[in-house]
Design a protein around this motif. Structure first.
Motif, PDB file in Angstrom:
ATOM      1  N   ARG A  56       0.814  -1.209   0.000  1.00 26.45           N
ATOM      2  CA  ARG A  56       0.000   0.000   0.000  1.00 26.45           C
ATOM      3  C   ARG A  56       0.852   1.266   0.000  1.00 26.45           C
ATOM      4  O   ARG A  56       0.527   2.233  -0.692  1.00 26.45           O
ATOM      5  CB  ARG A  56      -0.940  -0.008   1.203  1.00 26.45           C
ATOM      6  N   SER A  57       1.918   1.284   0.765  1.00 27.99           N
ATOM      7  CA  SER A  57       2.769   2.481   0.805  1.00 27.99           C
ATOM      8  C   SER A  57       3.416   2.774  -0.541  1.00 27.99           C
ATOM      9  O   SER A  57       3.353   3.906  -1.034  1.00 27.99           O
ATOM     10  CB  SER A  57       3.837   2.344   1.897  1.00 27.99           C
ATOM     11  N   PRO A  58       4.053   1.783  -1.187  1.00 31.92           N
ATOM     12  CA  PRO A  58       4.616   2.052  -2.518  1.00 31.92           C
ATOM     13  C   PRO A  58       3.537   2.458  -3.533  1.00 31.92           C
ATOM     14  O   PRO A  58       3.772   3.351  -4.367  1.00 31.92           O
ATOM     15  CB  PRO A  58       5.256   0.713  -2.913  1.00 31.92           C
TER      16      PRO A  58
ATOM     17  N   ALA B 237       0.789   4.024  -2.922  1.00 33.35           N
ATOM     18  CA  ALA B 237       0.378   5.407  -2.626  1.00 33.35           C
ATOM     19  C   ALA B 237       1.373   6.395  -3.225  1.00 33.35           C
ATOM     20  O   ALA B 237       0.982   7.447  -3.762  1.00 33.35           O
ATOM     21  CB  ALA B 237       0.263   5.606  -1.121  1.00 33.35           C
ATOM     22  N   ASN B 238       2.667   6.078  -3.153  1.00 35.70           N
ATOM     23  CA  ASN B 238       3.686   6.951  -3.744  1.00 35.70           C
ATOM     24  C   ASN B 238       3.554   7.007  -5.266  1.00 35.70           C
ATOM     25  O   ASN B 238       3.654   8.074  -5.878  1.00 35.70           O
ATOM     26  CB  ASN B 238       5.087   6.460  -3.361  1.00 35.70           C
ATOM     27  N   ILE B 239       3.325   5.831  -5.872  1.00 39.01           N
ATOM     28  CA  ILE B 239       3.157   5.785  -7.328  1.00 39.01           C
ATOM     29  C   ILE B 239       1.947   6.595  -7.744  1.00 39.01           C
ATOM     30  O   ILE B 239       1.996   7.395  -8.696  1.00 39.01           O
ATOM     31  CB  ILE B 239       3.004   4.328  -7.805  1.00 39.01           C
TER      32      ILE B 239
ATOM     33  N   GLY C 183       0.456   9.048  -6.127  1.00 40.84           N
ATOM     34  CA  GLY C 183       0.673  10.482  -5.909  1.00 40.84           C
ATOM     35  C   GLY C 183       1.487  11.113  -7.032  1.00 40.84           C
ATOM     36  O   GLY C 183       1.132  12.182  -7.554  1.00 40.84           O
ATOM     37  N   ASN C 184       2.580  10.447  -7.416  1.00 33.32           N
ATOM     38  CA  ASN C 184       3.411  10.978  -8.504  1.00 33.32           C
ATOM     39  C   ASN C 184       2.677  10.965  -9.841  1.00 33.32           C
ATOM     40  O   ASN C 184       2.791  11.892 -10.645  1.00 33.32           O
ATOM     41  CB  ASN C 184       4.707  10.162  -8.615  1.00 33.32           C
TER      42      ASN C 184
ATOM     43  N   ASP D  31      -5.381  -0.824  -5.393  1.00 31.17           N
ATOM     44  CA  ASP D  31      -5.709  -0.362  -4.047  1.00 31.17           C
ATOM     45  C   ASP D  31      -7.064  -0.902  -3.599  1.00 31.17           C
ATOM     46  O   ASP D  31      -7.261  -1.239  -2.426  1.00 31.17           O
ATOM     47  CB  ASP D  31      -5.709   1.169  -4.005  1.00 31.17           C
TER      48      ASP D  31
END
Length: 202
Positions: A20-22, A24-26, A28-29, A57
């Motif tokens: 989930r964290s990676p 979320a970064n993808i 967002g970018n 997600d």
């Protein structure tokens, strides 16, 4: 049963934490890039990335819900769990004796169907429990013929629309315990029938 619950919960939460964290970064970018190109024709691959990450997600969210369900399965019956999650649900009949796997599988799949039913029929949804069969009935607009034909399929015409990834997820879970589901219009409304798969050949 307790060791199974602990194993399942730990596994799902590890997957969530490491994905989930990676994601979320993808996302967002990708959304930053997406905002620079408002036209879908200009977005191209960025638009596909955003959609794919959002779909992933949703899958993780459904898995997390599964983890929560297994943690709480021993505390209440399926009927009690459904009525707690959906206070307006009209529930008729009773479940018979179920194995742990059947209990978890039924609850997860029914929640997928009920989420959709209450979205289109917020005031009235009924669940009828019978021997080797469960019926979910709502009073919404139902499905058109193309949607009925594609019920449960994962393809470009279902992702992100009426039932997204939820219905295919529910059907796969049901099949692990020997059940399947079909949808039909009732005018008004939609009826989903969960039924035990027969071993008899036509």
């Amino acid at each position: 049963q307790e060791s199974t619950i602990n194993w399942f919960s730990t596994l799902v939460n590890l997957v969530s934490h490491n994905l989930r964290s990676p994601l979320a970064n993808i996302l967002g970018n990708a959304q930053i890039l997406e905002s620079k190109y408002p036209s879908s024709n200009e977005q191209g691959e960025v638009f596909q990335i955003v959609n794919s990450v959002r779909t992933a997600d949703k899958i993780i969210s459904r898995l997390l819900k599964a983890s929560f369900v297994t943690d709480n399965m021993s505390k209440m019956t399926i009927s009690e769990s459904l009525l707690q999650a959906y206070p307006n649900l009209i529930l008729k009949g009773e479940f018979g004796d179920l194995t742990y796997q059947e209990s978890v599988s039924f609850l997860l799949s029914l929640e997928v169907f009920l989420d959709n039913s209450f979205r289109f029929s917020p005031d009235r949804v009924e669940v009828l429990l019978g021997e080797n069969q469960i019926e979910i009935l709502d009073f919404g607009p139902g499905l058109n013929q193309d949607q009925l034909d594609r019920f449960g399929n994962v393809d470009g015409n279902t992702l992100g629309t009426l039932h997204g990834i939820g219905i295919p997820f529910a059907l796969r879970i049901l099949k692990t315990i020997g059940y399947d589901a079909k949808a039909e219009n009732c005018n008004p409304g939609l009826k989903i029938t969960v039924i035990k798969i027969s071993n008899d050949t036509p």
